[in-house]
Design an enzyme around this catalytic site. Structure first.
Site, short mmCIF file in Angstrom:
data_model
loop_
_atom_site.label_atom_id
_atom_site.label_comp_id
_atom_site.label_asym_id
_atom_site.label_seq_id
_atom_site.Cartn_x
_atom_site.Cartn_y
_atom_site.Cartn_z
N GLY A 125 0.85 -1.19 0.00
CA GLY A 125 0.00 0.00 0.00
C GLY A 125 0.89 1.24 0.00
N ARG A 161 -15.70 11.99 12.66
CA ARG A 161 -16.32 10.81 12.06
C ARG A 161 -17.16 10.00 13.03
NH1 ARG A 161 -12.40 8.17 7.52
NH2 ARG A 161 -13.35 9.41 5.90
C1 LIG Z 1 -12.55 3.06 0.28
C2 LIG Z 1 -11.53 3.78 1.11
C3 LIG Z 1 -11.42 5.16 1.03
C4 LIG Z 1 -10.46 5.83 1.80
N1 LIG Z 1 -10.30 7.19 1.65
C5 LIG Z 1 -9.29 7.81 2.29
C6 LIG Z 1 -9.00 9.17 2.03
O1 LIG Z 1 -9.64 9.83 1.23
N2 LIG Z 1 -7.97 9.74 2.71
C7 LIG Z 1 -7.20 9.06 3.61
O2 LIG Z 1 -6.26 9.63 4.16
N3 LIG Z 1 -7.45 7.76 3.84
C8 LIG Z 1 -8.45 7.12 3.21
N4 LIG Z 1 -8.69 5.79 3.44
C9 LIG Z 1 -7.83 5.08 4.37
C10 LIG Z 1 -6.48 4.82 3.74
O3 LIG Z 1 -6.61 4.66 2.36
C11 LIG Z 1 -5.83 3.57 4.30
O4 LIG Z 1 -5.98 3.51 5.68
C12 LIG Z 1 -4.36 3.60 4.01
O5 LIG Z 1 -4.16 3.85 2.66
C13 LIG Z 1 -3.73 2.30 4.43
O6 LIG Z 1 -2.49 2.20 3.82
P1 LIG Z 1 -1.50 1.04 4.25
O7 LIG Z 1 -0.32 1.15 3.37
O8 LIG Z 1 -1.30 1.08 5.71
O9 LIG Z 1 -2.34 -0.28 3.97
P2 LIG Z 1 -2.96 -0.85 2.61
O10 LIG Z 1 -3.06 0.19 1.58
O11 LIG Z 1 -4.20 -1.57 3.00
O12 LIG Z 1 -1.86 -1.88 2.16
C14 LIG Z 1 -1.59 -3.03 2.91
C15 LIG Z 1 -0.78 -3.97 2.07
O13 LIG Z 1 -0.36 -5.08 2.85
C16 LIG Z 1 -0.64 -6.28 2.15
N5 LIG Z 1 -0.80 -7.37 3.12
C17 LIG Z 1 -1.82 -7.63 3.96
N6 LIG Z 1 -1.55 -8.74 4.66
C18 LIG Z 1 -0.35 -9.20 4.25
C19 LIG Z 1 0.45 -10.33 4.57
N7 LIG Z 1 0.07 -11.27 5.44
N8 LIG Z 1 1.67 -10.48 3.95
C20 LIG Z 1 2.09 -9.57 3.01
N9 LIG Z 1 1.34 -8.50 2.66
C21 LIG Z 1 0.15 -8.31 3.28
C22 LIG Z 1 -1.91 -5.95 1.37
O14 LIG Z 1 -2.12 -6.87 0.32
C23 LIG Z 1 -1.58 -4.54 0.89
O15 LIG Z 1 -0.74 -4.56 -0.24
C24 LIG Z 1 -9.64 5.10 2.68
C25 LIG Z 1 -9.78 3.72 2.77
C26 LIG Z 1 -10.70 3.05 2.01
C27 LIG Z 1 -10.81 1.57 2.13
#
Ligand SMILES: Cc1cc2nc3c(=O)[nH]c(=O)nc-3n(C[C@H](O)[C@H](O)[C@H](O)COP(=O)(O)OP(=O)(O)OC[C@H]3O[C@@H](n4cnc5c(N)ncnc54)[C@H](O)[C@@H]3O)c2cc1C
Length: 390
Positions: free
Chosen positions: A12, A263
């Site tokens: 992500g 929220r």
């Molecule tokens: C529909 C939606 C709209 C949103 N809108 C906003 C917004 O407008 N503004 C804002 O700031 N935030 C928003 N959010 C929240 C924000 O997008 C997320 O909280 C944030 O992007 C999370 O990023 P991350 O990199 O932590 O996780 P993610 O983007 O969820 O990435 C996690 C990664 O880890 C991988 N993974 C999971 N488990 C494992 C494993 N066991 N082994 C290896 N890899 C694994 C997944 O496949 C993925 O690639 C939104 C969320 C959603 C769902």
């Protein structure tokens, strides 16, 4: 010597930012992720990303809003880093090719729930898609080794990680595997905005290895899940609809809450209104209230909500001509692994960034701060892990 200096788990926004920053700091980096490199919640983010650019705004004001929205539970050391590094994080994204929507020579800023100022930068209403694409392009052009379809299954001290059917040794590990709201919603029989990979097992692996966590019980409901038409159920209606004038109405057409409140307050107000019998029902019997999107100016909708309009119109509803139906939907894990300002967890050599980490939002996140957290703490995690590995 381990095969890699830094192993990043997850692709992500946080994992990509961390991998890129670690590689640019001179580390040998591998990134393993559960599904395809594209699969994540970050790419689904629509509304935007917060940074204090307004003339009447400052990182301190941004921090103050977070403190209030978190009901005074956020870790203010982390918050000070988040808000002061927000403007440079935006510049960094721009250098990578992200083109934020502009207006009158500056950024087009919206005010999001709980914010005292207009502070939300957007790329239309596909901000997460734009940010992850730019980060992914940069990572793919770098020397980072990518292991798609390689879920983390176990982590032994040292660090030796089992990812899919291979073992990877690395001096430091960055956990960037997101939250658990997809799995939690499935268990509760509820709708969720999350992608199917948001299942939380990496948090459990870290906890089993002895890492500390905070606020893991604090899950966030997005106030505005789509409830009708059926194919929009679980869709997160961007908060920018409310930033650009949409308001929540009960069955009698009355406003019953500040549509731009924090929220959790807005989500609870909707649940309470329905419990009082003042909600409406979808044709398939789900509870809902109205979101009066007809109050959004056509020009604002065209610039800042084109994707939302396309989705609804394709489903047979025009949000600029009729009110839409909405109800809170499980969305975000507020808490997570305890980190310090360099994204270090309580486990030596293990870092965490993004939704998997806790503290920055306390028990209630403001919208637009999650993408920001991914970039700010992803970069910090990457740099710190690379330095520690030397
Ligand atoms: C529909 C939606 C709209 C949103 N809108 C906003 C917004 O407008 N503004 C804002 O700031 N935030 C928003 N959010 C929240 C924000 O997008 C997320 O909280 C944030 O992007 C999370 O990023 P991350 O990199 O932590 O996780 P993610 O983007 O969820 O990435 C996690 C990664 O880890 C991988 N993974 C999971 N488990 C494992 C494993 N066991 N082994 C290896 N890899 C694994 C997944 O496949 C993925 O690639 C939104 C969320 C959603 C769902």
């Amino acid at each position: 010597m381990p095969g890699y200096d830094v192993l990043v788990i997850g692709s992500g926004a946080s994992g990509l930012a961390a991998a890129l920053s670690a590689e640019r700091s001179g580390a040998r980096v591998a990134l393993a992720t559960k599904g395809s490199i594209q699969s994540c919640n970050s790419a689904k983010a629509q509304g935007g990303i917060q940074a204090a650019f307004g003339d009447d705004d400052s990182p301190e004001q941004h921090a103050e809003d977070i403190w209030k929205s978190s009901h005074e539970t956020a870790n203010m050391e982390l918050v000070a880093v988040l808000t002061s590094e927000a403007p440079p994080a935006i510049r960094w994204l721009e250098e990578l090719g992200v083109e934020f929507t502009r207006q009158n020579g500056g950024y087009r800023l919206a005010r999001c729930g709980g914010a005292s100022r207009k502070r939300l930068l957007q790329v239309g209403d596909r901000t997460g898609h734009a940010i992850t694409k730019a980060l992914r392009d940069a990572v793919e052009a770098s020397a980072v080794t990518l292991f798609p379809s390689s879920p983390l299954l176990g982590l032994d001290e040292g660090w030796r990680a089992r990812v899919g059917d291979r073992e990877v040794e690395a001096t430091t590990v960055i956990l960037a595997a997101g939250g658990r709201c997809f799995k939690e919603a499935e268990e509760r029989g509820e709708l969720s905005t999350n992608h199917p990979g948001a299942t939380g097992e990496v948090t459990q692996i870290a906890l089993d290895a002895g890492a500390e966590a905070r606020d893991l019980d604090a899950l966030q409901y997005h106030p505005n899940g789509g409830t009708w038409p059926a194919n929009m159920q679980g869709y997160s209606i961007p908060e920018t609809t409310r930033a650009y004038g949409a308001v929540l109405l009960n069955a009698d057409g009355e406003e019953f809450t500040d549509s731009l409140g924090p929220r959790d307050v807005v989500a609870q107000a909707i649940v309470d209104e329905v419990a009082k019998g003042k909600g409406v029902e979808t044709p398939d019997g789900r509870p809902a209230v109205y979101l009066d999107t007809t109050r959004i100016r056509r020009e604002d909708a065209q610039i800042s909500l084109p994707y939302m309009l396309r989705r609804y119109r394709a489903a047979g509803v025009d949000p600029l001509a009729e009110k839409i139906l909405t109800y809170p939907v499980l969305h975000y894990q507020n808490g997570g692994l305890v980190i310090d300002t360099d994204a270090r967890t309580t486990l030596d050599g293990v870092y965490a960034c993004g939704e998997i980490a806790g503290g920055t939002h306390g028990r209630n996140r403001m919208m637009g701060n999650s993408l920001l957290e991914c970039v700010v703490f992803g970069r910090r995690a990457g740099r710190a892990a690379a330095t520690a590995a030397r």
